[in-house]
Design an enzyme around this catalytic site. Structure first.
Site, PDB file in Angstrom:
ATOM      1  N   ASP A  11       2.127 -92.091 -32.324  1.00  0.00           N
ATOM      2  CA  ASP A  11       3.522 -93.222 -32.566  1.00  0.00           C
ATOM      3  C   ASP A  11       4.355 -92.078 -33.062  1.00  0.00           C
ATOM      4  OD1 ASP A  11       5.514 -95.147 -33.952  1.00  0.00           O
ATOM      5  OD2 ASP A  11       4.346 -94.960 -35.462  1.00  0.00           O
ATOM      6  N   SER A  12       5.793 -92.559 -33.558  1.00  0.00           N
ATOM      7  CA  SER A  12       6.863 -91.177 -34.278  1.00  0.00           C
ATOM      8  C   SER A  12       6.342 -90.370 -35.151  1.00  0.00           C
ATOM      9  CB  SER A  12       8.183 -92.165 -33.914  1.00  0.00           C
ATOM     10  OG  SER A  12       8.095 -93.189 -34.593  1.00  0.00           O
ATOM     11  N   TYR A  43      12.250 -91.839 -33.139  1.00  0.00           N
ATOM     12  CA  TYR A  43      12.189 -92.945 -31.173  1.00  0.00           C
ATOM     13  C   TYR A  43      13.144 -93.215 -31.081  1.00  0.00           C
ATOM     14  CZ  TYR A  43       7.930 -90.625 -29.891  1.00  0.00           C
ATOM     15  OH  TYR A  43       7.115 -89.516 -29.585  1.00  0.00           O
ATOM     16  N   GLY A  44      13.952 -94.476 -31.910  1.00  0.00           N
ATOM     17  CA  GLY A  44      14.781 -95.519 -31.040  1.00  0.00           C
ATOM     18  C   GLY A  44      15.726 -95.605 -31.039  1.00  0.00           C
ATOM     19  N   CYS A  74       3.372 -97.868 -30.722  1.00  0.00           N
ATOM     20  CA  CYS A  74       4.177 -97.545 -30.874  1.00  0.00           C
ATOM     21  C   CYS A  74       5.363 -98.738 -29.956  1.00  0.00           C
ATOM     22  CB  CYS A  74       5.585 -96.262 -30.294  1.00  0.00           C
ATOM     23  SG  CYS A  74       6.656 -96.195 -30.427  1.00  0.00           S
ATOM     24  N   ASN A  75       6.163 -99.768 -31.018  1.00  0.00           N
ATOM     25  CA  ASN A  75       6.792-100.442 -29.729  1.00  0.00           C
ATOM     26  C   ASN A  75       7.966 -99.816 -28.865  1.00  0.00           C
ATOM     27  OD1 ASN A  75       6.297-103.108 -30.724  1.00  0.00           O
ATOM     28  ND2 ASN A  75       6.157-102.245 -32.338  1.00  0.00           N
ATOM     29  N   GLU A 153       9.429 -94.108 -43.515  1.00  0.00           N
ATOM     30  CA  GLU A 153       9.280 -92.530 -42.969  1.00  0.00           C
ATOM     31  C   GLU A 153       9.199 -91.772 -44.824  1.00  0.00           C
ATOM     32  OE1 GLU A 153       7.696 -90.815 -40.803  1.00  0.00           O
ATOM     33  OE2 GLU A 153       7.545 -92.165 -39.708  1.00  0.00           O
ATOM     34  N   CYS A 185       8.802-103.059 -34.165  1.00  0.00           N
ATOM     35  CA  CYS A 185       7.746-101.491 -35.158  1.00  0.00           C
ATOM     36  C   CYS A 185       6.911-101.449 -35.697  1.00  0.00           C
ATOM     37  CB  CYS A 185       9.345-101.357 -35.110  1.00  0.00           C
ATOM     38  SG  CYS A 185       9.399 -99.762 -35.377  1.00  0.00           S
ATOM     39  N   THR A 186       6.103-101.197 -35.318  1.00  0.00           N
ATOM     40  CA  THR A 186       4.587-100.442 -36.129  1.00  0.00           C
ATOM     41  C   THR A 186       5.816-100.437 -38.111  1.00  0.00           C
ATOM     42  OG1 THR A 186       4.536 -98.574 -35.000  1.00  0.00           O
ATOM     43  CG2 THR A 186       3.461-100.385 -34.385  1.00  0.00           C
ATOM     44  N   HIS A 187       6.517 -99.541 -37.471  1.00  0.00           N
ATOM     45  CA  HIS A 187       6.445 -99.514 -39.603  1.00  0.00           C
ATOM     46  C   HIS A 187       6.960-100.307 -39.977  1.00  0.00           C
ATOM     47  CE1 HIS A 187       7.780 -94.865 -37.404  1.00  0.00           C
ATOM     48  NE2 HIS A 187       8.062 -94.886 -39.081  1.00  0.00           N
TER      49      HIS A 187
HETATM   50  N1  DGL Z   1       7.095 -97.195 -34.939  1.00  0.00           N
HETATM   51  C1  DGL Z   1       8.132 -97.153 -33.210  1.00  0.00           C
HETATM   52  C2  DGL Z   1       7.743 -98.345 -32.918  1.00  0.00           C
HETATM   53  O1  DGL Z   1       6.925 -99.081 -33.245  1.00  0.00           O
HETATM   54  C3  DGL Z   1       8.807 -96.163 -33.767  1.00  0.00           C
HETATM   55  C4  DGL Z   1       9.934 -96.228 -34.153  1.00  0.00           C
HETATM   56  C5  DGL Z   1      11.009 -94.984 -34.544  1.00  0.00           C
HETATM   57  O2  DGL Z   1      10.355 -93.940 -34.417  1.00  0.00           O
HETATM   58  O3  DGL Z   1      12.035 -95.359 -34.229  1.00  0.00           O
HETATM   59  O4  DGL Z   1       9.037 -98.587 -32.314  1.00  0.00           O
END
Ligand code: DGL
Length: 268
Positions: A11-12, A43-44, A74-75, A153, A185-187
């Site tokens: 993931d990011s 990453y978004g 990571c989605n 984060e 989003c996995t966050h």
């Molecule tokens: N957790 C990631 C996702 O599922 C990336 C989120 C990010 O870094 O913006 O999209």
């Protein structure tokens, strides 16, 4: 059978820990090799080209470390890079979009599903396409939530900033009368208390990690080798101390082992 199956997870940043946590719970024969690309988080807002490059270099690294299966936790990269990765690499690579959609369509009663995710994921339309592929009469309403990843984060998951952002982002979805929400989003599973507070108990929150790990379990059962004897390993491209501090706080009952910084050649 002795030994373990090494499972690459990336993931990011700390978001993929929501998937790692599920693996620890449900795949006892697995050992995690985690990579958090904290030098590039979030990453978004990044382009598909950048995301494909990051995911590609991370998969190379995880394979060098011995991964026999990889979970793209990571989605944003699952949305734009999964096909590329699955074509390029010889090991099974599992994304999080289709499992999340499968779980949501089985839960909705009124056929109105919301998706909250990064801009990259929402712009890709990946969840809508996955629902269309199933041929079901279900409406998907997407909402990008760019403030959420930086808040997670920083570990600010119960803060007033998180509550205020959730109220703003979820309003259009409430107005659209969704009864099910994919945490795309996995966050975001770390924000569940705040999200549920805003939406109320009648909206079902779907964490795609659960269904993703069901898919992983089937793949792991079919992998013939159990020769791995090493421990779980956690790598980041940024600050390992920050990852360990925030990750341990978010995971609550699971403690993170040492986190190592690695420098990958990103080719840029
Ligand atoms: N957790 C990631 C996702 O599922 C990336 C989120 C990010 O870094 O913006 O999209």
């Amino acid at each position: 059978m002795t030994g373990y199956c090494p499972i690459g997870v990336f993931d990011s940043g700390v978001g993929g820990l929501t998937v790692a946590r599920e693996i620890l719970k449900r795949v006892p024969e697995g050992k995690i090799i985690y990579f958090g690309d904290t030098a590039h988080v979030p990453y978004g807002g990044r382009s598909s080209k950048e995301l494909i490059n990051f995911a590609d270099k991370i998969c190379q690294f995880l394979l060098e470390q011995g991964a026999e299966v990889i979970v793209d936790a990571c989605n944003s990269t699952s949305a734009v890079a999964l096909d590329f990765l699955q074509r390029k690499y010889p090991v099974p690579i599992i994304g999080v979009i289709e499992p999340g959609v499968a779980a949501a369509v089985s839960r909705t009663k009124n056929g109105r599903i919301g998706v909250i995710a990064t801009e990259a994921t929402i712009n890709s339309g990946a969840h809508k396409k996955a629902v269309e592929k199933l041929g079901l009469d279900i409406t998907v309403i997407g909402q990008a939530c760019p403030l959420f990843v930086p808040l997670v984060e920083e570990g600010k998951v119960q803060s007033w900033e998180a509550l205020e952002a959730a109220q703003k982002y979820l309003k259009p979805l409430q107005q659209a009368d969704i009864d099910t929400l994919i945490l795309g989003c996995t966050h975001y599973p770390f924000l569940v208390p705040v999200l549920q507070k805003v939406l109320g108990p009648h909206v079902v929150l779907v964490d795609p990690a659960v269904e993703t790990v069901c898919c992983l379990q089937k793949v792991v059962e079919e992998l013939p080798n159990r020769n791995w004897t090493g421990p779980h390993k956690y790598f980041v491209s940024g600050d390992p101390a920050a990852f360990k501090r925030v990750g341990s706080m978010l995971l609550e009952t699971y403690s993170l082992p040492e986190v190592e910084k690695v420098v990958l050649d990103w080719g840029d």
